[in-house]
Design an enzyme around this catalytic site. Structure first.
Site, short mmCIF file in Angstrom:
data_model
loop_
_atom_site.label_atom_id
_atom_site.label_comp_id
_atom_site.label_asym_id
_atom_site.label_seq_id
_atom_site.Cartn_x
_atom_site.Cartn_y
_atom_site.Cartn_z
N ASN A 1 0.82 -1.22 0.14
CA ASN A 1 -0.06 -0.01 -0.06
C ASN A 1 0.86 1.06 -0.02
OD1 ASN A 1 -2.26 1.57 0.30
ND2 ASN A 1 -1.98 1.85 2.36
N HIS B 1 0.98 5.09 1.47
CA HIS B 1 0.09 6.01 2.45
C HIS B 1 0.89 7.18 2.48
CE1 HIS B 1 -2.34 7.10 5.84
NE2 HIS B 1 -1.28 7.40 6.40
N SER C 1 4.83 6.75 2.42
CA SER C 1 5.44 5.68 2.70
C SER C 1 4.71 4.23 2.06
CB SER C 1 5.18 5.14 4.22
OG SER C 1 5.46 6.26 5.10
N ASP D 1 -2.56 0.60 8.06
CA ASP D 1 -1.39 1.55 7.62
C ASP D 1 -0.27 0.96 8.66
OD1 ASP D 1 -2.72 2.75 5.76
OD2 ASP D 1 -3.40 4.37 7.16
C1 GRF Z 1 -2.60 8.91 -2.48
O1 GRF Z 1 -2.38 9.82 -1.91
C2 GRF Z 1 -2.45 7.78 -1.86
O2 GRF Z 1 -1.20 7.94 -0.95
C3 GRF Z 1 -3.41 7.53 -0.88
O3 GRF Z 1 -4.74 7.66 -1.95
C4 GRF Z 1 -4.35 8.63 -2.80
C5 GRF Z 1 -4.63 7.89 -4.05
O4 GRF Z 1 -4.36 9.01 -5.13
N1 GRF Z 1 -3.52 5.93 -0.37
P1 GRF Z 1 -4.50 8.31 -6.63
O5 GRF Z 1 -5.73 7.74 -6.77
O6 GRF Z 1 -3.32 7.36 -6.71
O7 GRF Z 1 -4.29 9.58 -7.64
#
Ligand code: GRF
Length: 320
Positions: free
Chosen positions: A109, A111, A138, A147
Site C-alpha cells: 500500500n 500511504h 510510505s 497502515d
Molecule cells: C494517494 O495520496 C495515496 O497515498 C492514498 O490515496 C491517494 C490516491 O491517489 N493512499 P491516486 O488515486 O493514486 O491519484
C-alpha cells in the site's frame, strides 16, 4: 531473473499512483507487469485509463454487499488474472483479515505520510497542524492492522510556509509516484536476490539448536554440535557456473537425490562435488519458493548432522 511478476492494482479514485506503476512497468527492464486494475467504484478515473492502455479491468461496487463477500469477489478476480502481487493505490476499503492473510507478504500500500506518523485520513492537515518540517509518503506491506505493516520505502517532502493540505498533497503525490514504482520493483525482485535469500536461509538455520554460521570454502554454511560438529547446510550462490541460488541439504544418499532431481528438476539439482555425498541443491531463486518446504528440509538436514543428544531432544519435543 525469470518471468515478470504479475501485479494487480486496486483503486477507488483518480488512480494517479496506478498510472505511475503502469508506466514504470512499460520499461523493458521493469521486473513486474500490471495484469489487472480493479476497483470498488465503476466510475474510478483510473479504470478508463487502464482500459485505454490495454490493461484488463474489473469493477464491483461494494454497495449492498457484505465486506467478506466483496473481498472474496475481488480475490477471485485477482486470482483469475493470475496476479502474484497486489498493489493498493488509493483503495478506500478496509480489508478483511481473511483477504489480507491470503496476500500476506505480497500486498503493498502507499500511504501519504511518514509512517508510523499519521495513520488513517487527513494526513497532510495533521502534519501541517503539528508544525512538522516534512510530510511525505510510505510504501508498506499490508497487514491486518491499518497502515501498519513493514515499511519498504519512504520519501520525506518539505512542508513550505503557507502550505495547505492541498498544496502539500500535490507535492507529496510527485514523491508517491517515484517511490511506489521503485518499492514495488524492489519487492518483486527480492526472491531472486542472493543477499535476501541468504538472510532467509540464515534465519531458518539459526533457529535450530546449537546452530552456528561458519564459512566453508568461502561460502556461508551452518554447523551444529560445536567443535567437532558437522555442517548441515551450505549456501550456494551460482557456483560452478550454475544459474541457481540454492541451499544444499543432506538427503539419505545419491539414490534419493537422483530421484528428487528426476521428479522436480525445477526445485532440485545435483550440486558439483557435494552431490556425490548425497547433498541436494534446493533452488531458491525461482517463482513461488515454498519457505515451509525449505525449513522442513533444513531441519531434516540438521537432524542428520546433529549429535545424538540434540537430535534426540528435538524428537522428544516434537512428540508434544
Ligand atoms: C494517494 O495520496 C495515496 O497515498 C492514498 O490515496 C491517494 C490516491 O491517489 N493512499 P491516486 O488515486 O493514486 O491519484
Amino acid at each position: 531473473m525469470g518471468a515478470k511478476a504479475r501485479v494487480a492494482v486496486l483503486i477507488s479514485g483518480t488512480g494517479s499512483n496506478m498510472a505511475a506503476l503502469l508506466y514504470a512497468s512499460r520499461r523493458a527492464d521493469c521486473p513486474y507487469e500490471i495484469v489487472l486494475v480493479a476497483s470498488n467504484n465503476p466510475d474510478a478515473g483510473g479504470l478508463a485509463l487502464a482500459r485505454a492502455e490495454g490493461v484488463a479491468t474489473f469493477a464491483l461496487p461494494h454497495k449492498g454487499m457484505k465486506r467478506p463477500e466483496h473481498d472474496a469477489a475481488m480475490d477471485e478476480a485477482l486470482r483469475e488474472a493470475g496476479a502474484d502481487y497486489v498493489a493498493l493505490a488509493g483503495y478506500m476499503r478496509i480489508l478483511t483479515p481473511e483477504f489480507v492473510g491470503k496476500w500476506e507478504g505480497r500486498m503493498v500500500n502507499i500511504h501519504p505520510s511518514l509512517l508510523p506518523r499519521y495513520k488513517g485520513l487527513d494526513t497532510h492537515a495533521r502534519a501541517i497542524q503539528a508544525g512538522d518540517a516534512h510530510g511525505g509518503c510510505s510504501v508498506h506491506l499490508v497487514t491486518a492492522e491499518l497502515d501498519d505493516g513493514p515499511i519498504l520505502g519512504q520519501t520525506p517532502v518539505a512542508i513550505l510556509p503557507g502550505d495547505t493540505p492541498d498544496t502539500l498533497a500535490a507535492r507529496v503525490l510527485f514523491a508517491e509516484h517515484q517511490l511506489y514504482a521503485r518499492a514495488l520493483e524492489e519487492l518483486v525482485s527480492r526472491p531472486y536476490r542472493a543477499d535476501w535469500l541468504l538472510e532467509r536461509v540464515n534465519a531458518i538455520a539459526l533457529s535450530l539448536p546449537e546452530a552456528e554460521r561458519r564459512e566453508s570454502h568461502g561460502s556461508p554454511a551452518w554447523n551444529t554440535g560445536g567443535k567437532g560438529g558437522k555442517f548441515f547446510a551450505y549456501f550456494n550462490d551460482r557456483h560452478h557456473g550454475e544459474p541457481h541460488v540454492a541451499v544444499l541439504v543432506k538427503t539419505s544418499g545419491p539414490d534419493e537425490l537422483a530421484a528428487m532431481v528426476a521428479r522436480d528438476p525445477d526445485i532440485w539439482f545435483r550440486p558439483a562435488y557435494y552431490g556425490a555425498a548425497g547433498w541436494a541443491g534446493l533452488i531458491l531463486n525461482r517463482p513461488g519458493t515454498d519457505w515451509d518446504h525449505v525449513a522442513e528440509w533444513v531441519e531434516r538436514s540438521w537432524r542428520a548432522a546433529a549429535p545424538r543428544r540434540l537430535a534426540g531432544l528435538r524428537a522428544a519435543a516434537d512428540e508434544f
